[in-house]
Design a protein around this motif. Sequence first.
Motif, mmCIF file in Angstrom:
data_model
loop_
_atom_site.group_PDB
_atom_site.id
_atom_site.type_symbol
_atom_site.label_atom_id
_atom_site.label_comp_id
_atom_site.label_asym_id
_atom_site.label_seq_id
_atom_site.Cartn_x
_atom_site.Cartn_y
_atom_site.Cartn_z
ATOM 1 N N LEU A 27 0.837 -1.204 0.000
ATOM 2 C CA LEU A 27 0.000 0.000 0.000
ATOM 3 C C LEU A 27 0.875 1.258 0.000
ATOM 4 O O LEU A 27 0.592 2.210 -0.737
ATOM 5 N N ASP A 28 1.941 1.244 0.793
ATOM 6 C CA ASP A 28 2.851 2.392 0.837
ATOM 7 C C ASP A 28 3.576 2.594 -0.492
ATOM 8 O O ASP A 28 3.940 3.721 -0.839
ATOM 9 N N ALA A 29 3.772 1.508 -1.239
ATOM 10 C CA ALA A 29 4.457 1.585 -2.533
ATOM 11 C C ALA A 29 3.521 2.020 -3.661
ATOM 12 O O ALA A 29 3.952 2.144 -4.801
ATOM 13 N N GLY A 30 2.252 2.233 -3.318
ATOM 14 C CA GLY A 30 1.326 2.736 -4.319
ATOM 15 C C GLY A 30 0.364 1.716 -4.906
ATOM 16 O O GLY A 30 -0.393 2.043 -5.818
ATOM 17 N N TRP A 31 0.395 0.491 -4.411
ATOM 18 C CA TRP A 31 -0.568 -0.488 -4.893
ATOM 19 C C TRP A 31 -1.971 -0.033 -4.526
ATOM 20 O O TRP A 31 -2.194 0.529 -3.457
ATOM 21 N N GLU A 32 -2.923 -0.291 -5.402
ATOM 22 C CA GLU A 32 -4.329 -0.003 -5.128
ATOM 23 C C GLU A 32 -4.849 -1.003 -4.098
ATOM 24 O O GLU A 32 -4.500 -2.196 -4.137
ATOM 25 N N ALA A 33 -5.683 -0.516 -3.187
ATOM 26 C CA ALA A 33 -6.225 -1.370 -2.135
ATOM 27 C C ALA A 33 -6.971 -2.572 -2.716
ATOM 28 O O ALA A 33 -6.858 -3.684 -2.206
ATOM 29 N N LYS A 34 -7.712 -2.368 -3.808
ATOM 30 C CA LYS A 34 -8.465 -3.476 -4.405
ATOM 31 C C LYS A 34 -7.530 -4.559 -4.928
ATOM 32 O O LYS A 34 -7.835 -5.749 -4.840
ATOM 33 N N ASP A 35 -6.368 -4.166 -5.455
ATOM 34 C CA ASP A 35 -5.406 -5.143 -5.959
ATOM 35 C C ASP A 35 -4.745 -5.910 -4.818
ATOM 36 O O ASP A 35 -4.537 -7.126 -4.913
ATOM 37 N N VAL A 36 -4.441 -5.205 -3.741
ATOM 38 C CA VAL A 36 -3.870 -5.868 -2.564
ATOM 39 C C VAL A 36 -4.898 -6.836 -1.981
ATOM 40 O O VAL A 36 -4.565 -7.972 -1.636
ATOM 41 N N TRP A 37 -6.154 -6.410 -1.910
ATOM 42 C CA TRP A 37 -7.201 -7.280 -1.375
ATOM 43 C C TRP A 37 -7.336 -8.542 -2.234
ATOM 44 O O TRP A 37 -7.486 -9.647 -1.709
ATOM 45 N N ARG A 38 -7.268 -8.403 -3.547
ATOM 46 C CA ARG A 38 -7.349 -9.574 -4.432
ATOM 47 C C ARG A 38 -6.210 -10.557 -4.149
ATOM 48 O O ARG A 38 -6.414 -11.768 -4.131
ATOM 49 N N VAL A 39 -5.018 -10.026 -3.930
ATOM 50 C CA VAL A 39 -3.879 -10.890 -3.610
ATOM 51 C C VAL A 39 -4.099 -11.585 -2.273
ATOM 52 O O VAL A 39 -3.879 -12.792 -2.151
ATOM 53 N N VAL A 40 -4.543 -10.848 -1.285
ATOM 54 C CA VAL A 40 -4.822 -11.441 0.029
ATOM 55 C C VAL A 40 -5.862 -12.547 -0.120
ATOM 56 O O VAL A 40 -5.706 -13.643 0.428
ATOM 57 N N CYS A 41 -6.921 -12.286 -0.871
ATOM 58 C CA CYS A 41 -7.987 -13.275 -1.055
ATOM 59 C C CYS A 41 -7.466 -14.553 -1.686
ATOM 60 O O CYS A 41 -7.786 -15.655 -1.239
ATOM 61 N N THR A 42 -6.664 -14.393 -2.722
ATOM 62 C CA THR A 42 -6.129 -15.555 -3.425
ATOM 63 C C THR A 42 -5.132 -16.317 -2.567
ATOM 64 O O THR A 42 -5.197 -17.546 -2.457
ATOM 65 N N THR A 43 -4.235 -15.588 -1.954
ATOM 66 C CA THR A 43 -3.169 -16.205 -1.167
ATOM 67 C C THR A 43 -3.689 -16.887 0.093
ATOM 68 O O THR A 43 -3.223 -17.966 0.455
ATOM 69 N N MET A 44 -4.663 -16.271 0.737
ATOM 70 C CA MET A 44 -5.140 -16.765 2.024
ATOM 71 C C MET A 44 -6.490 -17.487 1.918
ATOM 72 O O MET A 44 -7.123 -17.764 2.922
ATOM 73 N N ASP A 45 -6.896 -17.824 0.716
ATOM 74 C CA ASP A 45 -8.138 -18.583 0.493
ATOM 75 C C ASP A 45 -9.347 -17.961 1.182
ATOM 76 O O ASP A 45 -10.099 -18.631 1.873
ATOM 77 N N VAL A 46 -9.501 -16.651 1.004
ATOM 78 C CA VAL A 46 -10.671 -15.960 1.538
ATOM 79 C C VAL A 46 -11.902 -16.484 0.785
ATOM 80 O O VAL A 46 -11.888 -16.535 -0.446
ATOM 81 N N PRO A 47 -12.944 -16.888 1.504
ATOM 82 C CA PRO A 47 -14.136 -17.412 0.826
ATOM 83 C C PRO A 47 -14.751 -16.384 -0.120
ATOM 84 O O PRO A 47 -14.668 -15.183 0.111
ATOM 85 N N ASP A 48 -15.363 -16.885 -1.181
ATOM 86 C CA ASP A 48 -15.936 -16.021 -2.210
ATOM 87 C C ASP A 48 -16.915 -15.004 -1.633
ATOM 88 O O ASP A 48 -16.953 -13.874 -2.084
ATOM 89 N N GLU A 49 -17.700 -15.379 -0.652
ATOM 90 C CA GLU A 49 -18.694 -14.470 -0.089
ATOM 91 C C GLU A 49 -18.069 -13.288 0.674
ATOM 92 O O GLU A 49 -18.744 -12.312 0.986
ATOM 93 N N ARG A 50 -16.775 -13.362 0.959
ATOM 94 C CA ARG A 50 -16.086 -12.267 1.650
ATOM 95 C C ARG A 50 -15.214 -11.438 0.710
ATOM 96 O O ARG A 50 -14.570 -10.488 1.140
ATOM 97 N N ARG A 51 -15.186 -11.803 -0.545
ATOM 98 C CA ARG A 51 -14.293 -11.126 -1.499
ATOM 99 C C ARG A 51 -14.870 -9.859 -2.005
ATOM 100 O O ARG A 51 -15.863 -9.486 -2.211
#
Length: 64
Positions: A40-64
């Motif tokens: 986030l400090d490097a300028g990544w968009e929050a939505k892109d970081v959230w997508r990575v977190v979701c994929t990496t940490m197996d966030v259920p679809d209903e929470r994405r």
Amino acid sequence: MRLTVFWQRMADHFGEGYADTFARDHVMSELGGRTVHEALDAGWEAKDVWRVVCTTMDVPDERR
């Protein structure tokens, strides 16, 4: 995605107490070897970081 929404989703998934710890300590190769905070400090968009977190940490679809 606003940062407030991002942090609420992080808290909803990881819990209030762990979300920030995860964001500070967990390095993800998908973020270029950065933590959530570093990305986030490097300028990544929050939505892109959230997508990575979701994929990496197996966030259920209903929470994405």
